[in-house]
Design a protein around this motif. Structure first.
Motif, PDB file in Angstrom:
ATOM      1  N   TRP A  70       0.601  -1.012  -0.350  1.00 38.88           N
ATOM      2  CA  TRP A  70      -0.113  -0.331   0.374  1.00 38.88           C
ATOM      3  C   TRP A  70       0.768   1.520  -0.109  1.00 38.88           C
ATOM      4  O   TRP A  70       1.765   1.476   0.486  1.00 38.88           O
ATOM      5  N   ASN A  71      -0.298   2.081  -0.494  1.00 40.97           N
ATOM      6  CA  ASN A  71       0.443   3.689  -0.337  1.00 40.97           C
ATOM      7  C   ASN A  71       0.476   4.343   0.998  1.00 40.97           C
ATOM      8  O   ASN A  71      -1.112   4.154   1.319  1.00 40.97           O
ATOM      9  N   ARG A  72       1.216   4.997   1.680  1.00 34.83           N
ATOM     10  CA  ARG A  72       1.084   5.444   3.445  1.00 34.83           C
ATOM     11  C   ARG A  72       1.791   6.669   3.213  1.00 34.83           C
ATOM     12  O   ARG A  72       3.248   6.128   3.893  1.00 34.83           O
ATOM     13  N   ASP A  73       2.097   7.990   2.117  1.00 34.52           N
ATOM     14  CA  ASP A  73       2.921   8.640   2.302  1.00 34.52           C
ATOM     15  C   ASP A  73       2.814  10.170   3.467  1.00 34.52           C
ATOM     16  O   ASP A  73       1.894   9.961   3.994  1.00 34.52           O
ATOM     17  N   GLY A  89      -1.021 -27.417   9.733  1.00 33.14           N
ATOM     18  CA  GLY A  89      -0.276 -27.699   9.062  1.00 33.14           C
ATOM     19  C   GLY A  89      -0.376 -26.831   7.686  1.00 33.14           C
ATOM     20  O   GLY A  89      -0.998 -26.215   7.551  1.00 33.14           O
ATOM     21  N   GLY A  90       1.272 -27.183   7.010  1.00 33.98           N
ATOM     22  CA  GLY A  90       1.384 -25.606   6.278  1.00 33.98           C
ATOM     23  C   GLY A  90       2.541 -25.081   6.285  1.00 33.98           C
ATOM     24  O   GLY A  90       2.336 -24.761   8.116  1.00 33.98           O
ATOM     25  N   ALA A  91       2.302 -24.073   5.732  1.00 38.81           N
ATOM     26  CA  ALA A  91       3.422 -22.985   6.153  1.00 38.81           C
ATOM     27  C   ALA A  91       2.770 -21.587   5.643  1.00 38.81           C
ATOM     28  O   ALA A  91       2.490 -21.733   4.211  1.00 38.81           O
ATOM     29  N   GLY A  92       3.534 -20.350   5.674  1.00 42.50           N
ATOM     30  CA  GLY A  92       3.117 -19.265   5.152  1.00 42.50           C
ATOM     31  C   GLY A  92       3.859 -17.690   5.067  1.00 42.50           C
ATOM     32  O   GLY A  92       5.014 -18.519   6.355  1.00 42.50           O
ATOM     33  N   THR A  93       3.600 -17.136   4.192  1.00 42.51           N
ATOM     34  CA  THR A  93       4.181 -15.505   4.424  1.00 42.51           C
ATOM     35  C   THR A  93       3.372 -14.575   4.468  1.00 42.51           C
ATOM     36  O   THR A  93       2.586 -14.427   4.085  1.00 42.51           O
ATOM     37  N   LEU A  94       3.943 -13.505   5.386  1.00 48.14           N
ATOM     38  CA  LEU A  94       3.236 -12.121   4.741  1.00 48.14           C
ATOM     39  C   LEU A  94       4.211 -11.346   4.336  1.00 48.14           C
ATOM     40  O   LEU A  94       5.311 -10.833   4.884  1.00 48.14           O
ATOM     41  N   GLN A  95       3.957 -10.875   3.513  1.00 45.61           N
ATOM     42  CA  GLN A  95       4.649  -9.487   2.893  1.00 45.61           C
ATOM     43  C   GLN A  95       4.787  -7.779   3.016  1.00 45.61           C
ATOM     44  O   GLN A  95       3.230  -8.144   2.228  1.00 45.61           O
ATOM     45  N   TYR A  96       4.696  -6.958   3.626  1.00 46.95           N
ATOM     46  CA  TYR A  96       3.580  -6.025   3.320  1.00 46.95           C
ATOM     47  C   TYR A  96       4.922  -4.834   3.121  1.00 46.95           C
ATOM     48  O   TYR A  96       5.996  -5.186   3.597  1.00 46.95           O
ATOM     49  N   SER A  97       4.182  -3.847   3.455  1.00 47.25           N
ATOM     50  CA  SER A  97       5.106  -2.035   2.725  1.00 47.25           C
ATOM     51  C   SER A  97       3.727  -1.639   2.217  1.00 47.25           C
ATOM     52  O   SER A  97       2.843  -1.064   2.221  1.00 47.25           O
ATOM     53  N   THR A  98       3.922   0.092   3.245  1.00 42.15           N
ATOM     54  CA  THR A  98       3.196   1.215   3.314  1.00 42.15           C
ATOM     55  C   THR A  98       4.261   2.223   1.740  1.00 42.15           C
ATOM     56  O   THR A  98       3.809   3.013   1.964  1.00 42.15           O
ATOM     57  N   SER A  99       5.637   1.327   1.441  1.00 41.46           N
ATOM     58  CA  SER A  99       6.058   2.331   1.250  1.00 41.46           C
ATOM     59  C   SER A  99       5.624   2.321  -0.406  1.00 41.46           C
ATOM     60  O   SER A  99       6.633   3.027  -1.510  1.00 41.46           O
ATOM     61  N   VAL A 100       5.417   1.965  -0.884  1.00 37.86           N
ATOM     62  CA  VAL A 100       4.453   1.464  -2.848  1.00 37.86           C
ATOM     63  C   VAL A 100       4.442   3.469  -2.926  1.00 37.86           C
ATOM     64  O   VAL A 100       3.493   4.292  -1.807  1.00 37.86           O
TER      65      VAL A 100
END
Length: 349
Positions: free
Chosen positions: A165-168, A238-249
């Protein structure tokens, strides 16, 4: 809606953008009534009086609770807390102790122990607590929940969530604002993306074996905390995951997406606000036509997630009138806070 049911009356504490949305939707709801507006910014009173004629205004929650008797026209059944994050827990507790049901905007608290206090007071007073986790109401999210719960996907292998996301400076305006302050805002996962952590928990359950890296690419002068993070974890079921996040867009939001690789199929929900199913290939299954997703919350120069607050209010009215059950209860709200705390515990001191 049964005409015999009395209107559920709401007092809205915090009449910023989201609080005003709550007020407008309550005022339009056939089974609800807008009893009072509460905000420390007295300068808002004239415009609120024009927008919500006849609705009394109070300068603090304490003033409202002291001044209003049970037979007053300003008396409410429900307190909606839509103030800065750090005020959510103490104000929710004040409302519960005054005998009100409480709706708490996300996040329900900034610490697990504060969320636990809310739950304890709710149990002591016999009042209900509703968390606002609007992603649960979007058609793609409800479809995903039903698909996973049915067992049609089999064992979950991988879950990937991307929130870009964008949060500037248009959002973090500096000055006296609570936004961007670690002690009042809590961090990017609390303010911007807690409803995506909630979606992860709601559909796939708890996480463990968390690893995380955090970055501050372009918010060093705007916030006290990270603007981006890379989180990996195992799913307890069971299973695995990732969360990638950014407000720098740059300039505007890029996407929110959730991808699932499972035993009997794969899928991806995406779009700026996780508002459409982009891919679905599941054994012996045809994707049904889903209802359209509500448009995003529009804050002018930046946007938020899908505007599903009307369903939140509908759920509160139905539950208070004993015609339904809370879609997001305080225990689940506490669990999301605890998951974010565990992720942030990976930050170096």
């Amino acid at each position: 809606m049964s005409n015999s049911s009395p209107a559920v009356r709401f007092a809205i504490c915090g009449v910023g953008h989201i609080g005003r949305r709550h007020a407008a939707l309550v005022a339009r709801h056939a089974g609800a009534g807008l009893a009072a507006l509460i905000d420390v910014r007295a300068e808002l009173q004239p415009e609120l009086a024009a927008e919500f004629p006849g609705v009394p205004f109070f300068a603090s929650l304490e003033e409202y609770l002291t001044a209003v008797s049970p037979d007053s026209p300003a008396a409410a059944d429900v307190l909606t807390v839509a103030t800065p994050n750090y005020l959510h827990a103490p104000q929710a507790i004040l409302g519960l102790r005054a005998g009100l049901h409480v709706v708490v905007e996300k996040p329900i608290a900034l610490r697990k122990r504060d969320a636990e206090d809310i739950i304890h007071v709710a149990l002591q007073t016999g009042r209900l607590v509703f968390g606002v986790m609007q992603n649960r109401y979007s058609p793609p999210s409800q479809w995903l929940k039903e698909l996973v719960d049915s067992g049609r996907l089999g064992q979950t292998y991988l879950v990937q969530i991307n929130c870009f996301w964008n949060r500037d400076a248009r959002y973090y305006r500096g000055g006296p604002s609570w936004k961007g302050r670690r002690d009042q805002d809590g961090g990017t996962l609390f303010t911007q993306f807690s409803h995506f952590v909630d979606l992860l928990y709601w559909v796939f359950g708890d996480i463990e074996n968390i690893r995380a890296r955090f970055f501050d690419f372009n918010h060093a002068t705007l916030t006290d905390f990270e603007d981006s993070g890379l989180v990996s974890f195992d799913l307890v079921r069971g299973g695995a995951g990732t969360l990638q996040y950014s407000t720098s867009v740059w300039d505007r939001n890029l996407e929110s997406s959730l991808t699932v690789v499972a035993e009997r199929g794969s899928l991806r929900i995406a779009g700026q606000y996780m508002d459409k199913v982009e891919y679905c290939h599941v054994e012996g299954y045809q994707l049904p036509e889903l209802a359209p997703t509500n448009p995003a919350n529009d804050y002018g120069p930046y946007q938020g997630s899908a505007a599903n607050h009307v369903q939140v209010i509908e759920n509160v009215v139905d539950t208070v009138q004993k015609r339904g059950f809370a879609t997001t209860n305080a225990l689940e709200g506490m669990k999301v806070v605890e998951m974010i705390e565990r992720i942030y515990n990976m930050k170096p001191d």
